[in-house]
Design a protein around this motif. Sequence first.
Motif, short mmCIF file in Angstrom:
data_model
loop_
_atom_site.label_atom_id
_atom_site.label_comp_id
_atom_site.label_asym_id
_atom_site.label_seq_id
_atom_site.Cartn_x
_atom_site.Cartn_y
_atom_site.Cartn_z
N TRP A 7 0.84 -1.19 0.00
CA TRP A 7 0.00 0.00 0.00
C TRP A 7 0.88 1.24 0.00
O TRP A 7 1.93 1.27 0.65
CB TRP A 7 -0.92 0.01 1.22
CG TRP A 7 -1.98 -1.05 1.17
CD1 TRP A 7 -1.92 -2.31 1.73
CD2 TRP A 7 -3.24 -0.95 0.53
NE1 TRP A 7 -3.07 -2.99 1.45
CE2 TRP A 7 -3.91 -2.19 0.73
CE3 TRP A 7 -3.89 0.06 -0.20
CZ2 TRP A 7 -5.18 -2.44 0.23
CZ3 TRP A 7 -5.16 -0.20 -0.69
CH2 TRP A 7 -5.80 -1.42 -0.48
N GLU A 8 0.41 2.26 -0.71
CA GLU A 8 1.17 3.50 -0.83
C GLU A 8 0.22 4.68 -0.71
O GLU A 8 -0.94 4.59 -1.15
CB GLU A 8 1.89 3.53 -2.19
CG GLU A 8 2.59 4.83 -2.53
CD GLU A 8 1.79 5.66 -3.54
OE1 GLU A 8 2.37 6.54 -4.17
OE2 GLU A 8 0.55 5.42 -3.68
N ASP A 9 0.68 5.76 -0.06
CA ASP A 9 -0.10 7.00 -0.09
C ASP A 9 0.77 8.12 -0.63
O ASP A 9 2.00 8.08 -0.52
CB ASP A 9 -0.69 7.36 1.28
CG ASP A 9 0.35 7.67 2.35
OD1 ASP A 9 1.25 8.49 2.09
OD2 ASP A 9 0.25 7.12 3.46
N LEU B 221 -4.66 7.00 -1.82
CA LEU B 221 -4.26 5.72 -1.25
C LEU B 221 -4.27 4.72 -2.39
O LEU B 221 -5.31 4.50 -3.03
CB LEU B 221 -5.24 5.28 -0.15
CG LEU B 221 -5.01 3.87 0.42
CD1 LEU B 221 -3.67 3.79 1.16
CD2 LEU B 221 -6.16 3.49 1.37
N ASN B 222 -3.12 4.11 -2.67
CA ASN B 222 -2.97 3.23 -3.83
C ASN B 222 -2.50 1.84 -3.43
O ASN B 222 -1.72 1.68 -2.49
CB ASN B 222 -1.95 3.82 -4.82
CG ASN B 222 -2.44 5.08 -5.49
OD1 ASN B 222 -3.52 5.09 -6.07
ND2 ASN B 222 -1.66 6.14 -5.41
N LEU B 223 -2.96 0.86 -4.19
CA LEU B 223 -2.44 -0.50 -4.11
C LEU B 223 -1.40 -0.63 -5.22
O LEU B 223 -1.72 -0.47 -6.40
CB LEU B 223 -3.56 -1.51 -4.29
CG LEU B 223 -3.16 -2.99 -4.23
CD1 LEU B 223 -2.63 -3.35 -2.85
CD2 LEU B 223 -4.35 -3.88 -4.60
N ILE B 224 -0.16 -0.89 -4.84
CA ILE B 224 0.95 -0.90 -5.79
C ILE B 224 1.04 -2.27 -6.47
O ILE B 224 1.26 -3.29 -5.81
CB ILE B 224 2.27 -0.56 -5.08
CG1 ILE B 224 2.20 0.86 -4.51
CG2 ILE B 224 3.45 -0.69 -6.05
CD1 ILE B 224 1.94 1.95 -5.53
N GLU B 225 0.88 -2.25 -7.81
CA GLU B 225 0.90 -3.49 -8.57
C GLU B 225 1.79 -3.34 -9.80
O GLU B 225 1.83 -2.29 -10.44
CB GLU B 225 -0.52 -3.87 -8.98
CG GLU B 225 -1.41 -4.17 -7.79
CD GLU B 225 -2.82 -4.55 -8.18
OE1 GLU B 225 -3.20 -5.72 -7.96
OE2 GLU B 225 -3.53 -3.68 -8.72
N LYS B 226 2.45 -4.40 -10.15
CA LYS B 226 3.49 -4.44 -11.17
C LYS B 226 3.10 -3.74 -12.47
O LYS B 226 2.07 -4.06 -13.07
CB LYS B 226 3.85 -5.90 -11.47
CG LYS B 226 4.94 -6.10 -12.50
CD LYS B 226 5.25 -7.58 -12.68
CE LYS B 226 6.38 -7.80 -13.69
NZ LYS B 226 6.72 -9.24 -13.83
N GLY B 227 3.93 -2.78 -12.87
CA GLY B 227 3.83 -2.16 -14.18
C GLY B 227 2.73 -1.14 -14.35
O GLY B 227 2.56 -0.60 -15.45
N LYS B 228 1.97 -0.83 -13.30
CA LYS B 228 0.79 0.03 -13.48
C LYS B 228 1.14 1.51 -13.45
O LYS B 228 2.13 1.93 -12.84
CB LYS B 228 -0.26 -0.32 -12.44
CG LYS B 228 -0.89 -1.69 -12.69
CD LYS B 228 -2.11 -1.94 -11.84
CE LYS B 228 -2.77 -3.27 -12.22
NZ LYS B 228 -3.98 -3.54 -11.42
N ASN B 229 0.29 2.28 -14.11
CA ASN B 229 0.41 3.73 -14.22
C ASN B 229 -0.64 4.36 -13.30
O ASN B 229 -1.83 4.14 -13.47
CB ASN B 229 0.19 4.16 -15.67
CG ASN B 229 0.28 5.66 -15.88
OD1 ASN B 229 0.49 6.43 -14.95
ND2 ASN B 229 0.11 6.08 -17.13
N TYR B 230 -0.19 5.19 -12.35
CA TYR B 230 -1.09 5.78 -11.36
C TYR B 230 -1.51 7.21 -11.70
O TYR B 230 -2.14 7.87 -10.88
CB TYR B 230 -0.47 5.65 -9.96
CG TYR B 230 -0.46 4.20 -9.54
CD1 TYR B 230 -1.47 3.67 -8.76
CD2 TYR B 230 0.54 3.34 -10.01
CE1 TYR B 230 -1.49 2.31 -8.43
CE2 TYR B 230 0.52 1.99 -9.68
CZ TYR B 230 -0.49 1.48 -8.89
OH TYR B 230 -0.51 0.13 -8.58
#
Length: 378
Positions: A239-241, A251-260
Amino acid sequence: MKKSFLSIAFFATIIFSSSLAVKSEQKYFAISDTSKLEVTPQVLYDGLNSPWGMVWLSDGRMLITERSGEILVFKNDKFTGEKLSGVPAVFAQGQGGLMDIKLHPDYKANGWIYITFSKPVGELASTAVVRFKLKGNQVVEKEDIFEAKPALKADFHFGSRIVFDKDKYMFISVGERGTQPKVQELDNDHGKVHRLFADGKIPKDNPFVGQDGAHGSIWTYGHRNPQGMVYDAVTNRIWEDEHGPKGGDELNLIEKGKNYGWPKASYGINYDGTILTPDKQLPGIEDPKHYWVPSIGPCGMTIVTSNKYPGWKGNLLIGALAFRHLNRVTLEGTTYKSEERLLQDKGRFRYVAESPDGYIYAVTEGPGTLLKLMPKKK
Protein backbone atom coordinates in the motif's frame (compact mmCIF):
# COMPACT_ATOMS: atom_id res chain seq x y z
CA MET A 1 -10.44 7.10 -11.86
CA LYS A 2 -13.49 5.66 -10.21
CA LYS A 3 -14.83 7.59 -7.27
CA SER A 4 -14.52 5.82 -3.89
CA PHE A 5 -17.89 5.03 -2.28
CA LEU A 6 -18.12 5.91 1.41
CA SER A 7 -20.08 3.28 3.34
CA ILE A 8 -21.05 5.26 6.43
CA ALA A 9 -24.19 6.42 8.17
CA PHE A 10 -23.92 9.90 6.75
CA PHE A 11 -22.52 10.98 3.38
CA ALA A 12 -21.05 14.45 2.89
CA THR A 13 -20.48 16.18 -0.40
CA ILE A 14 -16.83 16.09 -1.42
CA ILE A 15 -15.33 19.42 -2.47
CA PHE A 16 -11.99 20.70 -3.65
CA SER A 17 -9.97 22.43 -1.00
CA SER A 18 -6.44 23.31 0.00
CA SER A 19 -4.22 20.98 1.99
CA LEU A 20 -4.17 23.77 4.54
CA ALA A 21 -7.92 23.56 5.05
CA VAL A 22 -9.29 24.54 8.44
CA LYS A 23 -10.80 22.14 10.93
CA SER A 24 -14.37 23.00 10.02
CA GLU A 25 -13.82 21.35 6.64
CA GLN A 26 -13.09 17.97 8.21
CA LYS A 27 -16.78 17.10 7.96
CA TYR A 28 -16.03 15.97 4.40
CA PHE A 29 -14.20 12.86 5.64
CA ALA A 30 -15.83 9.46 6.01
CA ILE A 31 -15.64 8.51 9.65
CA SER A 32 -15.87 4.95 10.93
CA ASP A 33 -17.72 4.11 14.12
CA THR A 34 -16.94 0.40 13.90
CA SER A 35 -14.50 0.44 16.81
CA LYS A 36 -14.83 2.27 20.11
CA LEU A 37 -11.27 1.52 21.23
CA GLU A 38 -9.74 4.45 23.06
CA VAL A 39 -6.00 5.11 23.00
CA THR A 40 -3.95 7.48 25.10
CA PRO A 41 -0.84 9.05 23.55
CA GLN A 42 2.06 8.73 25.97
CA VAL A 43 4.73 11.35 25.22
CA LEU A 44 8.10 9.60 25.43
CA TYR A 45 10.24 12.46 24.10
CA ASP A 46 9.46 16.00 22.99
CA GLY A 47 12.78 17.19 21.56
CA LEU A 48 12.61 15.85 18.01
CA ASN A 49 13.47 18.09 15.06
CA SER A 50 11.55 17.13 11.89
CA PRO A 51 11.56 13.35 12.49
CA TRP A 52 10.92 11.05 9.52
CA GLY A 53 11.41 7.37 10.26
CA MET A 54 12.04 4.89 13.07
CA VAL A 55 13.14 1.32 13.45
CA TRP A 56 13.88 -1.15 16.26
CA LEU A 57 17.15 -3.08 16.37
CA SER A 58 17.45 -6.61 17.71
CA ASP A 59 19.50 -5.37 20.69
CA GLY A 60 16.57 -3.29 21.95
CA ARG A 61 17.66 0.08 20.61
CA MET A 62 15.33 2.20 18.53
CA LEU A 63 16.62 4.60 15.89
CA ILE A 64 14.78 7.76 14.78
CA THR A 65 15.87 9.77 11.75
CA GLU A 66 15.68 13.57 11.58
CA ARG A 67 15.64 15.48 8.33
CA SER A 68 18.73 17.47 9.34
CA GLY A 69 20.77 14.27 8.99
CA GLU A 70 20.79 12.99 12.58
CA ILE A 71 19.89 9.48 13.73
CA LEU A 72 18.93 9.46 17.41
CA VAL A 73 19.35 6.40 19.64
CA PHE A 74 16.60 5.37 22.07
CA LYS A 75 16.37 2.45 24.48
CA ASN A 76 13.57 1.40 26.81
CA ASP A 77 11.42 4.22 25.41
CA LYS A 78 13.96 6.86 26.44
CA PHE A 79 16.40 8.98 24.46
CA THR A 80 19.90 7.86 25.40
CA GLY A 81 21.41 11.21 24.45
CA GLU A 82 23.41 9.40 21.76
CA LYS A 83 23.38 9.74 17.98
CA LEU A 84 24.91 7.66 15.21
CA SER A 85 28.15 8.96 13.73
CA GLY A 86 29.27 8.58 10.12
CA VAL A 87 25.82 9.14 8.59
CA PRO A 88 26.10 10.21 4.89
CA ALA A 89 25.85 13.94 4.14
CA VAL A 90 22.34 15.02 3.18
CA PHE A 91 20.84 17.85 1.13
CA ALA A 92 18.90 19.37 4.05
CA GLN A 93 17.08 22.11 2.17
CA GLY A 94 13.38 22.64 1.50
CA GLN A 95 11.72 19.24 1.92
CA GLY A 96 15.02 17.45 1.52
CA GLY A 97 17.15 15.68 4.12
CA LEU A 98 17.42 12.32 5.86
CA MET A 99 14.18 10.41 5.55
CA ASP A 100 13.27 6.73 5.93
CA ILE A 101 15.11 3.94 7.72
CA LYS A 102 14.49 0.18 7.39
CA LEU A 103 16.15 -3.08 8.37
CA HIS A 104 16.93 -5.87 5.95
CA PRO A 105 14.53 -8.80 6.57
CA ASP A 106 17.55 -10.85 7.65
CA TYR A 107 19.00 -8.08 9.81
CA LYS A 108 19.81 -10.37 12.71
CA ALA A 109 22.05 -12.41 10.41
CA ASN A 110 23.55 -9.74 8.13
CA GLY A 111 23.24 -6.43 10.05
CA TRP A 112 22.16 -4.29 7.05
CA ILE A 113 20.30 -1.04 7.72
CA TYR A 114 18.90 1.07 4.85
CA ILE A 115 18.23 4.81 4.77
CA THR A 116 16.70 7.10 2.15
CA PHE A 117 17.84 10.71 1.86
CA SER A 118 18.19 13.62 -0.51
CA LYS A 119 21.75 13.30 -1.71
CA PRO A 120 23.72 16.43 -2.68
CA VAL A 121 25.01 16.14 -6.27
CA GLY A 122 26.98 19.33 -6.83
CA GLU A 123 24.36 22.08 -6.64
CA LEU A 124 21.62 19.53 -7.39
CA ALA A 125 20.05 16.75 -5.34
CA SER A 126 18.61 13.29 -5.79
CA THR A 127 16.63 10.75 -3.76
CA ALA A 128 19.14 8.08 -2.76
CA VAL A 129 19.46 4.90 -0.72
CA VAL A 130 22.52 3.80 1.24
CA ARG A 131 22.91 0.69 3.36
CA PHE A 132 25.32 0.27 6.27
CA LYS A 133 26.10 -1.69 9.38
CA LEU A 134 26.70 -0.51 12.94
CA LYS A 135 29.69 -0.87 15.21
CA GLY A 136 28.31 0.50 18.44
CA ASN A 137 26.92 3.86 17.31
CA GLN A 138 29.34 4.15 14.39
CA VAL A 139 28.10 3.72 10.82
CA VAL A 140 30.40 1.31 8.97
CA GLU A 141 30.55 -0.56 5.64
CA LYS A 142 28.45 2.01 3.78
CA GLU A 143 27.24 0.98 0.32
CA ASP A 144 25.43 3.07 -2.29
CA ILE A 145 22.32 1.15 -3.36
CA PHE A 146 20.23 3.54 -5.44
CA GLU A 147 20.23 7.10 -6.76
CA ALA A 148 17.27 8.56 -8.64
CA LYS A 149 18.41 10.06 -11.93
CA PRO A 150 18.75 12.66 -13.17
CA ALA A 151 19.67 14.83 -10.19
CA LEU A 152 17.57 18.00 -10.14
CA LYS A 153 17.62 21.49 -8.65
CA ALA A 154 14.16 21.26 -7.01
CA ASP A 155 14.19 21.00 -3.21
CA PHE A 156 10.80 19.29 -2.84
CA HIS A 157 8.90 16.04 -3.51
CA PHE A 158 11.70 13.57 -2.80
CA GLY A 159 9.36 10.77 -1.60
CA SER A 160 10.52 8.51 0.02
CA ARG A 161 9.98 5.18 1.75
CA ILE A 162 11.43 1.66 1.65
CA VAL A 163 9.64 -1.65 2.13
CA PHE A 164 10.76 -5.26 1.70
CA ASP A 165 8.36 -7.99 0.58
CA LYS A 166 8.28 -11.70 1.49
CA ASP A 167 10.83 -12.48 -1.22
CA LYS A 168 13.16 -9.78 0.18
CA TYR A 169 12.83 -7.48 -2.81
CA MET A 170 13.26 -3.83 -1.89
CA PHE A 171 10.72 -1.23 -3.05
CA ILE A 172 11.62 2.48 -3.01
CA SER A 173 9.19 5.35 -3.55
CA VAL A 174 10.56 8.46 -5.31
CA GLY A 175 8.76 11.79 -5.67
CA GLU A 176 8.35 13.61 -8.98
CA ARG A 177 10.42 16.68 -7.97
CA GLY A 178 8.09 18.95 -9.96
CA THR A 179 8.88 17.27 -13.28
CA GLN A 180 5.17 16.54 -14.02
CA PRO A 181 5.13 15.34 -17.69
CA LYS A 182 8.37 13.39 -17.19
CA VAL A 183 6.58 11.24 -14.61
CA GLN A 184 4.79 9.51 -17.49
CA GLU A 185 8.10 8.73 -19.20
CA LEU A 186 10.27 5.74 -18.29
CA ASP A 187 13.66 7.30 -19.07
CA ASN A 188 13.94 8.85 -15.59
CA ASP A 189 13.44 7.72 -11.99
CA HIS A 190 11.09 10.45 -10.71
CA GLY A 191 7.47 9.85 -9.70
CA LYS A 192 8.10 6.11 -9.59
CA VAL A 193 8.20 3.13 -7.26
CA HIS A 194 11.35 1.09 -7.89
CA ARG A 195 12.02 -2.60 -7.21
CA LEU A 196 15.54 -3.84 -6.53
CA PHE A 197 17.41 -6.67 -4.93
CA ALA A 198 18.70 -5.80 -1.47
CA ASP A 199 22.17 -5.08 -2.91
CA GLY A 200 20.81 -2.64 -5.50
CA LYS A 201 20.83 -4.95 -8.52
CA ILE A 202 17.82 -4.89 -10.86
CA PRO A 203 15.63 -8.02 -11.04
CA LYS A 204 15.24 -9.32 -14.59
CA ASP A 205 11.47 -9.77 -14.16
CA ASN A 206 10.82 -6.07 -13.51
CA PRO A 207 8.11 -4.87 -15.94
CA PHE A 208 10.23 -2.53 -18.08
CA VAL A 209 13.52 -4.42 -18.21
CA GLY A 210 14.70 -4.56 -21.82
CA GLN A 211 12.32 -1.84 -23.01
CA ASP A 212 14.17 0.69 -25.12
CA GLY A 213 15.12 3.75 -23.05
CA ALA A 214 13.33 2.59 -19.89
CA HIS A 215 15.01 2.39 -16.48
CA GLY A 216 14.86 -1.23 -15.44
CA SER A 217 14.34 -0.55 -11.74
CA ILE A 218 10.86 0.96 -12.32
CA TRP A 219 7.99 -1.08 -10.87
CA THR A 220 5.17 1.52 -11.13
CA TYR A 221 4.95 5.10 -12.40
CA GLY A 222 2.67 8.13 -12.46
CA HIS A 223 3.17 9.09 -8.79
CA ARG A 224 3.38 12.61 -7.38
CA ASN A 225 4.94 12.62 -3.90
CA PRO A 226 4.65 9.17 -2.28
CA GLN A 227 5.55 9.66 1.39
CA GLY A 228 3.97 6.52 2.80
CA MET A 229 4.38 2.86 1.90
CA VAL A 230 3.83 -0.40 3.78
CA TYR A 231 4.00 -4.11 2.96
CA ASP A 232 1.19 -6.33 4.23
CA ALA A 233 2.77 -9.74 4.78
CA VAL A 234 -0.61 -11.42 5.36
CA THR A 235 -1.99 -10.53 1.93
CA ASN A 236 1.33 -9.96 0.09
CA ARG A 237 0.23 -6.45 -0.90
CA ILE A 238 1.99 -3.10 -0.94
CA TRP A 239 0.00 0.00 0.00
CA GLU A 240 1.17 3.50 -0.83
CA ASP A 241 -0.10 7.00 -0.09
CA GLU A 242 0.87 10.18 -1.87
CA HIS A 243 0.25 13.89 -1.76
CA GLY A 244 -2.03 15.31 -4.44
CA PRO A 245 -1.91 18.95 -5.56
CA LYS A 246 -4.75 21.03 -4.05
CA GLY A 247 -6.90 18.07 -3.06
CA GLY A 248 -6.64 14.58 -4.51
CA ASP A 249 -4.33 12.87 -2.00
CA GLU A 250 -4.34 9.16 -2.84
CA LEU A 251 -4.26 5.72 -1.25
CA ASN A 252 -2.97 3.23 -3.83
CA LEU A 253 -2.44 -0.50 -4.11
CA ILE A 254 0.95 -0.90 -5.79
CA GLU A 255 0.90 -3.49 -8.57
CA LYS A 256 3.49 -4.44 -11.17
CA GLY A 257 3.83 -2.16 -14.18
CA LYS A 258 0.79 0.03 -13.48
CA ASN A 259 0.41 3.73 -14.22
CA TYR A 260 -1.09 5.78 -11.36
CA GLY A 261 -1.88 8.78 -13.48
CA TRP A 262 0.04 11.84 -12.33
CA PRO A 263 -0.32 14.42 -13.83
CA LYS A 264 -2.65 13.20 -16.61
CA ALA A 265 -5.47 12.27 -14.23
CA SER A 266 -6.17 13.62 -10.75
CA TYR A 267 -8.97 14.58 -8.36
CA GLY A 268 -6.97 17.65 -7.38
CA ILE A 269 -6.60 21.09 -8.93
CA ASN A 270 -3.79 23.61 -9.17
CA TYR A 271 -2.99 25.65 -6.07
CA ASP A 272 -4.22 28.81 -7.79
CA GLY A 273 -7.61 27.18 -8.26
CA THR A 274 -7.27 26.52 -11.99
CA ILE A 275 -7.92 23.13 -13.56
CA LEU A 276 -4.90 20.84 -13.54
CA THR A 277 -6.50 18.24 -15.79
CA PRO A 278 -10.12 17.68 -16.86
CA ASP A 279 -9.66 13.93 -16.37
CA LYS A 280 -10.23 12.03 -13.17
CA GLN A 281 -10.02 8.70 -15.00
CA LEU A 282 -8.41 7.60 -18.23
CA PRO A 283 -7.91 4.27 -20.00
CA GLY A 284 -4.77 2.57 -18.73
CA ILE A 285 -4.69 4.64 -15.52
CA GLU A 286 -4.97 2.83 -12.21
CA ASP A 287 -7.64 4.21 -9.87
CA PRO A 288 -6.73 5.09 -6.29
CA LYS A 289 -8.44 2.88 -3.75
CA HIS A 290 -9.38 6.08 -1.96
CA TYR A 291 -8.67 9.79 -2.31
CA TRP A 292 -8.96 12.72 0.06
CA VAL A 293 -10.46 16.08 -0.87
CA PRO A 294 -9.54 18.30 0.91
CA SER A 295 -5.98 17.04 1.25
CA ILE A 296 -4.96 15.54 4.57
CA GLY A 297 -1.25 15.39 3.66
CA PRO A 298 -0.85 11.59 4.06
CA CYS A 299 2.59 10.47 5.13
CA GLY A 300 4.19 7.46 6.84
CA MET A 301 1.96 4.44 7.32
CA THR A 302 1.85 1.02 8.90
CA ILE A 303 -0.53 -1.92 9.09
CA VAL A 304 -1.68 -3.17 12.47
CA THR A 305 -0.75 -6.79 13.20
CA SER A 306 -0.83 -6.59 17.00
CA ASN A 307 -3.53 -8.00 19.30
CA LYS A 308 -3.06 -5.10 21.70
CA TYR A 309 -5.58 -2.93 19.83
CA PRO A 310 -8.91 -4.83 19.63
CA GLY A 311 -10.68 -4.25 16.34
CA TRP A 312 -7.67 -2.70 14.62
CA LYS A 313 -5.88 -5.75 13.19
CA GLY A 314 -5.43 -5.37 9.43
CA ASN A 315 -6.19 -1.63 9.55
CA LEU A 316 -3.87 0.93 8.00
CA LEU A 317 -2.60 3.75 10.21
CA ILE A 318 -1.62 6.81 8.16
CA GLY A 319 -0.01 9.99 9.43
CA ALA A 320 -1.79 13.19 8.35
CA LEU A 321 0.33 16.32 8.09
CA ALA A 322 -2.20 18.92 6.97
CA PHE A 323 -4.98 17.97 9.38
CA ARG A 324 -2.63 17.02 12.24
CA HIS A 325 -4.04 13.61 13.12
CA LEU A 326 -3.55 9.88 12.71
CA ASN A 327 -5.90 8.15 10.26
CA ARG A 328 -7.14 4.62 10.95
CA VAL A 329 -8.32 3.18 7.63
CA THR A 330 -10.39 0.01 7.48
CA LEU A 331 -10.36 -2.18 4.39
CA GLU A 332 -12.41 -5.03 2.95
CA GLY A 333 -9.88 -6.88 0.86
CA THR A 334 -8.50 -4.19 -1.43
CA THR A 335 -11.52 -1.92 -1.01
CA TYR A 336 -11.49 1.16 1.19
CA LYS A 337 -14.29 0.91 3.77
CA SER A 338 -14.00 3.79 6.26
CA GLU A 339 -11.63 5.78 8.40
CA GLU A 340 -11.35 7.28 11.87
CA ARG A 341 -9.37 10.34 12.91
CA LEU A 342 -7.24 9.76 16.00
CA LEU A 343 -5.18 12.08 18.21
CA GLN A 344 -6.47 15.27 16.60
CA ASP A 345 -4.07 18.24 16.83
CA LYS A 346 -1.29 16.30 18.57
CA GLY A 347 1.04 17.39 15.76
CA ARG A 348 1.87 16.78 12.12
CA PHE A 349 2.10 12.99 12.06
CA ARG A 350 5.10 12.10 9.91
CA TYR A 351 5.42 8.39 10.61
CA VAL A 352 3.75 5.57 12.53
CA ALA A 353 5.10 2.08 13.20
CA GLU A 354 4.42 -1.04 15.22
CA SER A 355 7.17 -2.11 17.62
CA PRO A 356 8.39 -5.71 17.98
CA ASP A 357 6.29 -6.05 21.16
CA GLY A 358 3.14 -4.91 19.38
CA TYR A 359 2.72 -1.30 20.51
CA ILE A 360 2.06 1.55 18.08
CA TYR A 361 4.53 4.45 18.06
CA ALA A 362 4.30 7.69 16.10
CA VAL A 363 6.53 10.70 15.50
CA THR A 364 5.21 14.20 14.95
CA GLU A 365 6.59 17.57 13.99
CA GLY A 366 5.23 20.84 15.34
CA PRO A 367 5.74 19.75 18.13
CA GLY A 368 8.50 17.20 17.56
CA THR A 369 7.41 14.30 19.73
CA LEU A 370 7.73 10.55 20.03
CA LEU A 371 4.37 9.08 21.07
CA LYS A 372 3.39 5.62 22.25
CA LEU A 373 -0.30 4.72 21.80
CA MET A 374 -1.57 3.03 24.93
CA PRO A 375 -4.90 1.17 24.55
CA LYS A 376 -7.35 1.99 27.32
CA LYS A 377 -7.83 -0.89 29.70
CA LYS A 378 -11.42 -1.97 30.24
